[in-house]
Design a protein around this motif. Structure first.
Motif, PDB file in Angstrom:
ATOM      1  N   HIS A 261       0.826  -1.206   0.000  1.00  0.00           N
ATOM      2  CA  HIS A 261       0.000   0.000   0.000  1.00  0.00           C
ATOM      3  C   HIS A 261       0.860   1.255   0.000  1.00  0.00           C
ATOM      4  N   ARG A 262       1.823   1.320   0.918  1.00  0.00           N
ATOM      5  CA  ARG A 262       2.640   2.525   1.056  1.00  0.00           C
ATOM      6  C   ARG A 262       4.124   2.229   0.879  1.00  0.00           C
ATOM      7  N   ASP A 263       4.456   1.207   0.127  1.00  0.00           N
ATOM      8  CA  ASP A 263       5.853   0.856  -0.110  1.00  0.00           C
ATOM      9  C   ASP A 263       6.500   1.841  -1.071  1.00  0.00           C
ATOM     10  N   THR A 264       7.804   2.050  -0.918  1.00  0.00           N
ATOM     11  CA  THR A 264       8.540   2.806  -1.929  1.00  0.00           C
ATOM     12  C   THR A 264       8.795   1.883  -3.115  1.00  0.00           C
ATOM     13  N   PRO A 265       8.900   2.414  -4.330  1.00  0.00           N
ATOM     14  CA  PRO A 265       8.876   1.551  -5.520  1.00  0.00           C
ATOM     15  C   PRO A 265       9.917   0.435  -5.546  1.00  0.00           C
ATOM     16  N   HIS A 266      11.149   0.721  -5.094  1.00  0.00           N
ATOM     17  CA  HIS A 266      12.210  -0.279  -5.206  1.00  0.00           C
ATOM     18  C   HIS A 266      12.392  -1.094  -3.926  1.00  0.00           C
ATOM     19  N   GLN A 267      11.608  -0.815  -2.922  1.00  0.00           N
ATOM     20  CA  GLN A 267      11.836  -1.313  -1.569  1.00  0.00           C
ATOM     21  C   GLN A 267      12.037  -2.829  -1.493  1.00  0.00           C
ATOM     22  N   LEU A 268      11.103  -3.589  -2.028  1.00  0.00           N
ATOM     23  CA  LEU A 268      11.164  -5.039  -1.887  1.00  0.00           C
ATOM     24  C   LEU A 268      12.315  -5.639  -2.682  1.00  0.00           C
ATOM     25  N   PHE A 269      12.703  -4.988  -3.770  1.00  0.00           N
ATOM     26  CA  PHE A 269      13.719  -5.554  -4.647  1.00  0.00           C
ATOM     27  C   PHE A 269      15.128  -5.203  -4.171  1.00  0.00           C
ATOM     28  N   LEU A 270      15.281  -4.034  -3.574  1.00  0.00           N
ATOM     29  CA  LEU A 270      16.545  -3.729  -2.908  1.00  0.00           C
ATOM     30  C   LEU A 270      16.751  -4.703  -1.745  1.00  0.00           C
ATOM     31  N   ALA A 271      15.689  -4.982  -0.993  1.00  0.00           N
ATOM     32  CA  ALA A 271      15.780  -5.958   0.098  1.00  0.00           C
ATOM     33  C   ALA A 271      16.178  -7.328  -0.438  1.00  0.00           C
ATOM     34  N   ALA A 272      15.592  -7.734  -1.567  1.00  0.00           N
ATOM     35  CA  ALA A 272      15.944  -9.025  -2.161  1.00  0.00           C
ATOM     36  C   ALA A 272      17.413  -9.067  -2.545  1.00  0.00           C
ATOM     37  N   ALA A 273      17.930  -7.969  -3.103  1.00  0.00           N
ATOM     38  CA  ALA A 273      19.350  -7.906  -3.464  1.00  0.00           C
ATOM     39  C   ALA A 273      20.225  -8.076  -2.225  1.00  0.00           C
ATOM     40  N   LEU A 274      19.860  -7.419  -1.131  1.00  0.00           N
ATOM     41  CA  LEU A 274      20.647  -7.519   0.098  1.00  0.00           C
ATOM     42  C   LEU A 274      20.588  -8.930   0.681  1.00  0.00           C
ATOM     43  N   ILE A 275      19.423  -9.577   0.593  1.00  0.00           N
ATOM     44  CA  ILE A 275      19.299 -10.960   1.064  1.00  0.00           C
ATOM     45  C   ILE A 275      20.193 -11.886   0.238  1.00  0.00           C
ATOM     46  N   LEU A 276      20.192 -11.714  -1.081  1.00  0.00           N
ATOM     47  CA  LEU A 276      21.014 -12.542  -1.959  1.00  0.00           C
ATOM     48  C   LEU A 276      22.500 -12.336  -1.682  1.00  0.00           C
ATOM     49  N   LEU A 277      22.904 -11.083  -1.503  1.00  0.00           N
ATOM     50  CA  LEU A 277      24.308 -10.794  -1.224  1.00  0.00           C
ATOM     51  C   LEU A 277      24.723 -11.366   0.129  1.00  0.00           C
ATOM     52  N   ASP A 278      23.871 -11.211   1.128  1.00  0.00           N
ATOM     53  CA  ASP A 278      24.172 -11.720   2.468  1.00  0.00           C
ATOM     54  C   ASP A 278      24.258 -13.243   2.476  1.00  0.00           C
ATOM     55  N   ALA A 279      23.429 -13.901   1.660  1.00  0.00           N
ATOM     56  CA  ALA A 279      23.418 -15.369   1.613  1.00  0.00           C
ATOM     57  C   ALA A 279      24.572 -15.941   0.799  1.00  0.00           C
ATOM     58  N   GLY A 280      25.336 -15.086   0.111  1.00  0.00           N
ATOM     59  CA  GLY A 280      26.453 -15.562  -0.693  1.00  0.00           C
ATOM     60  C   GLY A 280      26.034 -16.290  -1.950  1.00  0.00           C
TER      61      GLY A 280
END
Length: 558
Positions: free
Chosen positions: A315-334
């Motif tokens: 509803h009130r998410d910023t446009p890139h919010q979920l995908f930046l989070a996904a990138a950080l999860i992928l990087l953190d998981a190696g």
């Protein structure tokens, strides 16, 4: 390669490159050849605080001049490939705006309407004249205090990838079609099942009623298992991986490492059982652009366990919010980087700037504005599809005998519609947001285009066939996570994230299924062109390999 993408016109490019102006890097000549207005170099230097000449005493003068020529050539090559060297892309329409003089099937929220919720035609004409360049945006009469959301942005340009007015998308289904009727039936069931946990789908009687009805519809394009809609396929996307594992992507559950801060993904969810715009007068006032008088409430923080939770998240998410989070999860998981990364086998240097962490984050955030320009062009200039809440008003007035509308019979007889009337006293489509849909047209879904572009970028940078090292699901009350033994791939969970992102808006009642499904593919097309340009900027030659939403494995090269 997309069928609507043409080959580069080598003759146009070679004509420009052979120009003496190009060889000497005469800026005026190059820009005139491209039809671009020329600004005084001296004025440019004064604005930027730099000088445009090269110090004659500099030992690397010739090298710097060569660098400038190379930079200009790369930029011009990319510009030519994305614009002048492409054939014009056709933009087919569904014909609704031309077919119905009253504009009953066209977007008009925010303009003045009559008692049936049909738009004032003079106001609609003022809107279309402004959009088409024959009138002023300031001359558009509004029906309330809420403003239209930036229709002038349809004229904006992108500096990378395809021009936003030149990206192909299939037309939406027509107002009177069986497909639109089926999409509306699905939305009524979305509204009835907003508060049912996904883990209860196998046993809930309303889920069984929904699958039975949707399975009998003509032209319903939701996913099936062996041709049958089941509790495990209901309200999911059609992309590879979207039916595997939990309903919600791992990228909306797993912790996000933000620098030194590790953050879980619990958030305050909307209060169960609260639906909006189910009474006729508030519905009509909101069509006229008046703000809602009701407000939403929130419950305690938890992970996503229902459709309403997912609608709340987007509803009130910023446009890139979920995908930046996904990138950080992928990087953190190696998770391994894409096989086209030229630094993968290097024993000397890592992909820190190019092809690595900073490149990924820059690409997944910068693509948003590019794809939104394309979304806005199709929304305002081409399709102007009415929102589902407006369709619900047409359905309500038809069923109570106020006016006949060309609505497919399977929607008129739908059990999900009847159950809505039994609960609320009207046939209006219940909304999860007090204000209903935003003040811009339905097709394509903005969240769909963004998801398509951002997920395409992530699939390009990471090895999408890799397995996620851990998989989780929320506990029954959503307050914690527990491990599961599902084997989930990066590509499958990214596809699921894309469908969650766009179908979350369907859970709210503000988009049709086709808005998101076609928006995903438009976003993908634009992202591929931007990724090709991005490769042009690299010192080391690499490539991107990914599987498209339609299952085709492609390699992107500079």
């Amino acid at each position: 390669m997309d069928e609507h993408e043409s080959r580069i016109d080598q003759q146009q490019r070679s004509t420009l490159e052979e120009s003496p102006d190009f060889g000497a890097l005469n800026r005026r000549g190059v820009l005139r050849a491209l039809g671009v207005a020329v600004t005084s170099l001296a004025a440019l230097g004064s604005v930027t605080g730099t000088t445009t000449g090269i110090n004659d005493g500099s030992p690397d003068k010739e090298a710097r001049r060569a660098r400038r020529r190379s930079a200009a050539k790369r930029r011009i090559d990319a510009a030519m490939e994305n614009t002048m060297a492409r054939e014009f892309v056709s933009h087919p329409i569904n014909g609704d705006e031309l077919w119905y003089p009253s504009k009953l099937a066209s977007y008009s929220k925010g303009l003045p309407h009559d008692a049936l919720g049909e738009v004032d035609l003079e106001a609609y004409q003022a809107l279309t004249k402004a959009i088409e360049g024959d009138g002023e945006f300031s001359a558009i009469p509004l029906g309330g205090t809420r403003m239209l959301e930036n229709p002038e942005a349809t004229y904006s340009f992108n500096m990378t990838g395809y021009d936003p007015n030149d990206v192909y998308i299939e037309p939406p289904p027509a107002f009177a079609s069986a497909e639109t009727a089926a999409e509306m039936v699905e939305l009524y069931w979305h509204a009835r099942l907003r508060d049912v946990p996904f883990t209860d789908y196998d046993t809930h009687p309303l889920v069984e009623a929904a699958t039975d009805e949707l399975g009998d519809l003509d032209d319903f394009l939701g996913p099936t298992k062996d041709g049958t809609i089941t509790a495990q396929t209901l309200f999911r996307g059609n992309l590879e991986g979207a039916l595997v594992g939990p309903h919600i992507s791992q990228f909306l559950y797993q912790d996000i490492q933000r620098g030194m801060i590790r953050q879980n993904q619990k958030f305050p969810v909307a209060t169960p059982g609260r639906d909006f715009m189910t009474a006729y007068q508030p519905w009509l006032e909101i069509q006229n652009g008046r703000p809602p008088t009701a407000s939403e409430g929130y419950s305690d923080e938890r992970y996503i366990i229902t459709g309403r939770d997912l609608a709340t998240l987007v509803h009130r998410d910023t446009p890139h919010q979920l995908f930046l989070a996904a990138a950080l999860i992928l990087l953190d998981a190696g998770v391994p980087l894409d096989e086209g990364n030229p630094y993968t086998d290097s024993h000397v240097q890592s992909s820190f700037i190019d092809y690595g962490i900073q490149d990924v984050i820059g690409a997944v955030t910068s693509i948003v504005l590019d794809v939104q320009h394309a979304n806005w062009y199709h929304k305002w200039q081409v399709h102007r599809r009415l929102r589902p809440e407006a369709f619900g008003g047409r359905l309500h007035n038809h069923l109570i005998g106020k006016k006949d509308y060309p609505i497919d019979g399977q929607l008129l007889d739908a059990a999900g519609v009847g159950r809505t009337r039994d609960k609320f006293g009207t046939y209006l489509l219940p909304q999860a947001y007090p204000e209903g849909a935003p003040l811009h047209p339905a097709f394509p879904a903005g969240h769909g285009g963004i998801a398509g572009a951002c997920v395409t970028v992530l699939k390009a940078y990471f090895e999408e066939e890799a397995r996620l090292p851990v998989a989780v699901r929320p506990t029954a009350d959503g307050t914690a996570l527990e491990p599961i033994r599902e084997s989930l791939t990066v590509g499958g969970e990214l596809n699921k994230l894309a469908t969650n992102h766009t179908l979350g808006r369907n859970w709210a009642g503000i988009h049709y299924r086709s808005d998101g499904a076609d928006g995903l593919r438009m976003g993908e097309r634009l992202a591929i062109s931007c990724l090709r340009d991005r490769l042009q900027s690299k010192a080391a030659v690499g490539s991107f390999t990914l599987t498209t939403f339609d299952g085709e494995k492609i390699e992107i090269q500079s």
